[in-house]
Design an enzyme around this catalytic site. Structure first.
Site, mmCIF file in Angstrom:
data_model
loop_
_atom_site.group_PDB
_atom_site.id
_atom_site.type_symbol
_atom_site.label_atom_id
_atom_site.label_comp_id
_atom_site.label_asym_id
_atom_site.label_seq_id
_atom_site.Cartn_x
_atom_site.Cartn_y
_atom_site.Cartn_z
ATOM 1 N N CYS A 147 14.104 10.264 6.626
ATOM 2 C CA CYS A 147 13.968 9.937 8.047
ATOM 3 C C CYS A 147 15.332 9.914 8.730
ATOM 4 O O CYS A 147 15.416 9.884 9.947
ATOM 5 C CB CYS A 147 13.296 8.593 8.203
ATOM 6 S SG CYS A 147 14.219 7.295 7.388
ATOM 7 N N LYS A 167 0.876 -1.179 0.000
ATOM 8 C CA LYS A 167 0.000 0.000 0.000
ATOM 9 C C LYS A 167 0.905 1.218 0.000
ATOM 10 O O LYS A 167 1.437 1.642 1.020
ATOM 11 C CB LYS A 167 -0.871 -0.010 1.265
ATOM 12 C CG LYS A 167 -2.217 0.657 1.168
ATOM 13 C CD LYS A 167 -2.238 2.140 0.932
ATOM 14 C CE LYS A 167 -1.795 3.066 2.002
ATOM 15 N NZ LYS A 167 -1.576 4.438 1.485
#
Ligand code: NAD
Length: 501
Positions: free
Chosen positions: A286, A178
């Site tokens: 990140c 997803k």
């Protein structure tokens, strides 16, 4: 806003595109132009179940496919990816905005995990103990889990899914990816590549959607495990919901990465590193450094060196010769800029102001240039919050202990770095700091595929990090087998607990 392309970005099921039955769509935008370039099909419940059912139906045959055949397909996928990664990089730049060289860099780091997973026969080997008890042998095997869900963030549309799916597929699982709604086309390109590499239909599937699709992955009983990467609040939600539904979950969350520069460090090396790690990919990594902790009296000199390196940087369209691209959406660009406004209001010094950047790109692009803010204190929102943009804050402290305390008091623990020429200080830091990934004179210490990627504290929920042997363990379950082949001398009744002899 002009709609330049009405192409619909669909799901992928059973080895081909699947339009779904939902009327719901979301716009996909090119951040360098501000133009809508496609419409993403957002799954309804029926669509989500159709994709999950396909993954469940493909599992038994894929689980029983030999390791030799599985690795042949992985090698083919690796060869195709290596030969055609330029196409994928263009897709990433067009939807994420990062410059092409950076898009190629993320594909390269994902490809390393594919290469790691090509060694799956070795990684799945169990142990064997002959004659553990008299004429009794014990051995271990690892088996796949079933259909697994991978839910990924916008900032690495190729690399983050590739932290997980090569290992999951190699180990015999089937996958439902997803992707982020913001840059979903890379996932479809990867699905096409798998089909070309000979992966059977249903082993790799793509489910496009939003919370509804995520919730179905978290609740559907057919899905056995979830690998999630995204912001901390959603990671917490995914971990709590997935585990409450009996699934194995690894949920990697947000970050606030500090770099300590000690007074003995090579300040030119440190300044280069701060610029690369602070502004690369417009700070939407990140592992980006967002807080520079300058120890002792080096701050003025270090800040001057960073300014010298930041001023010539070109912010612009990632397909041109720019150093840094736009932010991913207008909303995100405005949010990051509002943090800079808040920092200024709180009394920090804006040394380089990205809000006024003259970008080499379209007038409607989501531009924010590199921003350097000095004299930041720990009560300012520019320090406390994850900003996820090209904003580098300088916090000044007097001692190493104060610097360490700052990092260890921070709720996040993804990455960190220390810059020093003192091996003893570096060694002490790696021992004392409460962070998952540490760089010593290395600003973005993303581990190689054969180590595992993951943070501590609010940067990871669950016990297992991504890829490496931890990834292999996440996507497999262990069995220990105790066996004795018929031997008449070992018959007889004994109701006691089995003891070894
Ligand atoms: P996000 O949390 O908004 O989205 C991540 C995924 O969750 C997407 O697929 C999205 O569709 C889905 N999602 C969003 N809202 C949801 C909801 N309410 N319920 C269920 N699902 C939902 O993150 P993002 O903005 O796409 O990515 C940036 C974030 O990801 C940053 O916080 C960054 O630090 C983090 N990140 C962490 C790592 C790591 O390794 N720790 C790596 C990359 C990115």
């Amino acid at each position: 806003m002009t709609i330049t392309d009405t192409r619909v970005i669909a799901h992928w099921l059973d080895g081909k595109p699947f339009a779904g039955t939902s009327e719901n769509t979301a716009p996909v935008t090119n951040p360098a132009t501000g133009q809508i370039t496609g419409r993403l099909a957002l799954a309804n419940l029926e669509d989500a179940r159709a994709v999950i059912d396909a993954a469940a139906a493909a599992f038994p045959a894929w689980r029983d496919t030999s390791l030799a055949r599985r690795t042949q397909i992985l090698f083919s996928f690796r060869e195709l990816l290596n030969a055609r990664k330029g196409e994928l990089a263009e897709i990433i730049t067009a939807e994420h905005g990062k410059v092409l060289s950076d898009a190629l860099g993320e594909i390269g780091r994902g490809q390393e995990v594919v290469e790691f997973a090509c060694g799956i026969p070795h990684l799945l080997k169990g142990g064997y103990t002959e004659n553990a008890s008299t004429k009794v042998d014990v051995y271990s095997i690892r088996q796949p889990l079933g259909p697994v869900g991978i839910i990924s963030p916008f900032n690495f549309p190729a690399m983050v899914p590739m932290w997980f799916f090569p290992v999951a597929i190699a180990a015999g699982n089937t996958v439902i990816l997803k992707p982020s709604e913001k840059d979903p086309t890379a996932a479809i390109w990867l699905a096409e590549l798998w089909a070309e590499a000979g992966l059977p239909p249903g082993v790799f599937n793509v489910l496009q959607g939003d919370k509804l699709a995520v919730d179905e992955l978290l609740e559907n009983k057919a899905v056995k495990a979830i690998s999630f990467v995204g912001s901390t609040p959603i990671a917490q939600y995914v971990y709590a919901t997935g585990t409450a539904n009996g699934k194995r979950v690894q949920a990697l969350g947000g970050a606030k990465n500090h770099a300590i520069v000690l007074p003995d460090a090579d300040l030119d090396l440190a300044a280069d590193a701060m610029v690369n790690a602070g502004f690369g990919s417009a700070g939407e990594r990140c592992m980006a450094i967002s807080a520079l902790v300058a120890v002792g009296d080096i701050a003025d000199e270090l800040v001057a060196k960073i300014v010298e390196r930041t001023t010539p940087l070109v912010t612009g369209d990632g397909t041109k010769n720019s150093d840094m691209g736009p932010l991913v959406t207008k909303t995100h660009r405005d949010k990051v800029a509002s943090y800079v406004d808040a920092g200024e209001k709180d009394g920090a010094t804006i040394v380089v102001d990205g809000r006024t950047v003259q970008a080499d790109g379209g007038p409607d692009g989501f531009w924010l240039g590199p921003t350097l803010i000095d004299h930041v204190t720990t009560d300012m929102s520019i320090y406390t919050d994850e900003i996820f943009g090209p904003v580098l804050s300088v916090v000044r402290v007097d001692t190493y202990d104060q610097a360490l305390e700052l990092i260890n008091n921070n709720p996040y623990g993804n990455g960190t770095a220390i810059f020093t020429n003192d091996g003893g200080a570096a060694r002490r830091f790696q021992n004392e700091v409460e962070v998952g990934m540490i760089g010593i004179n290395v600003p973005i210490p993303v581990p190689m595929a054969y180590y595992s990627f993951g943070g501590w504290k609010n940067s990871l929920f669950g016990d297992t990090h991504a890829h490496g042997t931890e990834g292999v363990h996440f996507f497999t379950r262990g069995k220990a087998v105790t066996s004795r082949w018929l031997d008449p001398s070992h018959g007889g009744i004994n109701l006691g607990f089995p003891e070894n002899s």
